[in-house]
Motif scaffolding. Sequence first.
Motif, PDB file in Angstrom:
ATOM      1  N   GLY A  19       5.078   0.192   5.235  1.00  9.94           N
ATOM      2  CA  GLY A  19       4.353   0.195   3.962  1.00  9.94           C
ATOM      3  C   GLY A  19       5.178  -0.418   2.843  1.00  9.94           C
ATOM      4  O   GLY A  19       4.663  -1.165   2.003  1.00  9.94           O
ATOM      5  N   LYS A  23       4.141  -3.677   0.662  1.00  9.84           N
ATOM      6  CA  LYS A  23       4.119  -3.606  -0.803  1.00  9.84           C
ATOM      7  C   LYS A  23       4.976  -4.717  -1.406  1.00  9.84           C
ATOM      8  O   LYS A  23       4.562  -5.406  -2.341  1.00  9.84           O
ATOM      9  CB  LYS A  23       4.624  -2.243  -1.265  1.00  9.84           C
ATOM     10  CG  LYS A  23       4.737  -2.119  -2.773  1.00  9.84           C
ATOM     11  CD  LYS A  23       5.334  -0.775  -3.149  1.00  9.84           C
ATOM     12  CE  LYS A  23       5.747  -0.765  -4.606  1.00  9.84           C
ATOM     13  NZ  LYS A  23       6.452   0.474  -4.956  1.00  9.84           N
ATOM     14  N   VAL A  34      -0.337  -3.287  -7.194  1.00 10.04           N
ATOM     15  CA  VAL A  34      -0.218  -2.379  -6.054  1.00 10.04           C
ATOM     16  C   VAL A  34       1.001  -1.493  -6.267  1.00 10.04           C
ATOM     17  O   VAL A  34       2.129  -1.976  -6.356  1.00 10.04           O
ATOM     18  CB  VAL A  34      -0.100  -3.153  -4.723  1.00 10.04           C
ATOM     19  CG1 VAL A  34       0.131  -2.191  -3.565  1.00 10.04           C
ATOM     20  CG2 VAL A  34      -1.334  -3.993  -4.490  1.00 10.04           C
ATOM     21  N   ASP A  36       1.661   1.477  -4.290  1.00  8.95           N
ATOM     22  CA  ASP A  36       2.176   2.059  -3.066  1.00  8.95           C
ATOM     23  C   ASP A  36       1.315   1.610  -1.893  1.00  8.95           C
ATOM     24  O   ASP A  36       0.123   1.348  -2.057  1.00  8.95           O
ATOM     25  CB  ASP A  36       2.172   3.588  -3.144  1.00  8.95           C
ATOM     26  CG  ASP A  36       3.009   4.241  -2.050  1.00  8.95           C
ATOM     27  OD1 ASP A  36       3.929   3.582  -1.528  1.00  8.95           O
ATOM     28  OD2 ASP A  36       2.736   5.408  -1.719  1.00  8.95           O
ATOM     29  N   VAL A  37       1.929   1.523  -0.726  1.00 10.58           N
ATOM     30  CA  VAL A  37       1.208   1.179   0.507  1.00 10.58           C
ATOM     31  C   VAL A  37       1.664   2.144   1.588  1.00 10.58           C
ATOM     32  O   VAL A  37       2.864   2.366   1.769  1.00 10.58           O
ATOM     33  CB  VAL A  37       1.503  -0.273   0.964  1.00 10.58           C
ATOM     34  CG1 VAL A  37       0.818  -0.574   2.283  1.00 10.58           C
ATOM     35  CG2 VAL A  37       1.085  -1.272  -0.100  1.00 10.58           C
ATOM     36  N   ARG A  38       0.710   2.733   2.284  1.00  9.73           N
ATOM     37  CA  ARG A  38       0.985   3.593   3.436  1.00  9.73           C
ATOM     38  C   ARG A  38       0.222   3.010   4.619  1.00  9.73           C
ATOM     39  O   ARG A  38      -0.974   2.753   4.524  1.00  9.73           O
ATOM     40  CB  ARG A  38       0.530   5.029   3.196  1.00  9.73           C
ATOM     41  CG  ARG A  38       1.114   5.704   1.968  1.00  9.73           C
ATOM     42  CD  ARG A  38       2.555   6.074   2.084  1.00  9.73           C
ATOM     43  NE  ARG A  38       2.744   7.171   3.025  1.00  9.73           N
ATOM     44  CZ  ARG A  38       3.921   7.639   3.385  1.00  9.73           C
ATOM     45  NH1 ARG A  38       5.023   7.105   2.881  1.00  9.73           N
ATOM     46  NH2 ARG A  38       4.032   8.619   4.242  1.00  9.73           N
TER      47      ARG A  38
END
Length: 83
Positions: A19, A23, A34, A36-38
């Motif tokens: 993630g 990001k 953006v 956060d990325v999970r």
Amino acid sequence: MYKVKVYVTLRESVLDPQGVAVKSALHTMDYKEVEDVRIGKYLELAVNETGNIEARIEEMCEKLLANTVIEDYRYDIEEVVPS
């Protein structure tokens, strides 16, 4: 027949290096909004009717589909009506 959609994600307390990399790539591509990325997994199961489908799905997730030490899961069950 049932269509079961299973969503598996890392727990919030677990670092998600994939993630973080996505990001960073998005920021490099000028998608600065953006935050956060999970990354997770999505599975679709076609399941024949059983006595207690929820218990069976829970069992599948606990034993194989999710690593419950570091992952959470949720699922949706949809009855498929033959046409």
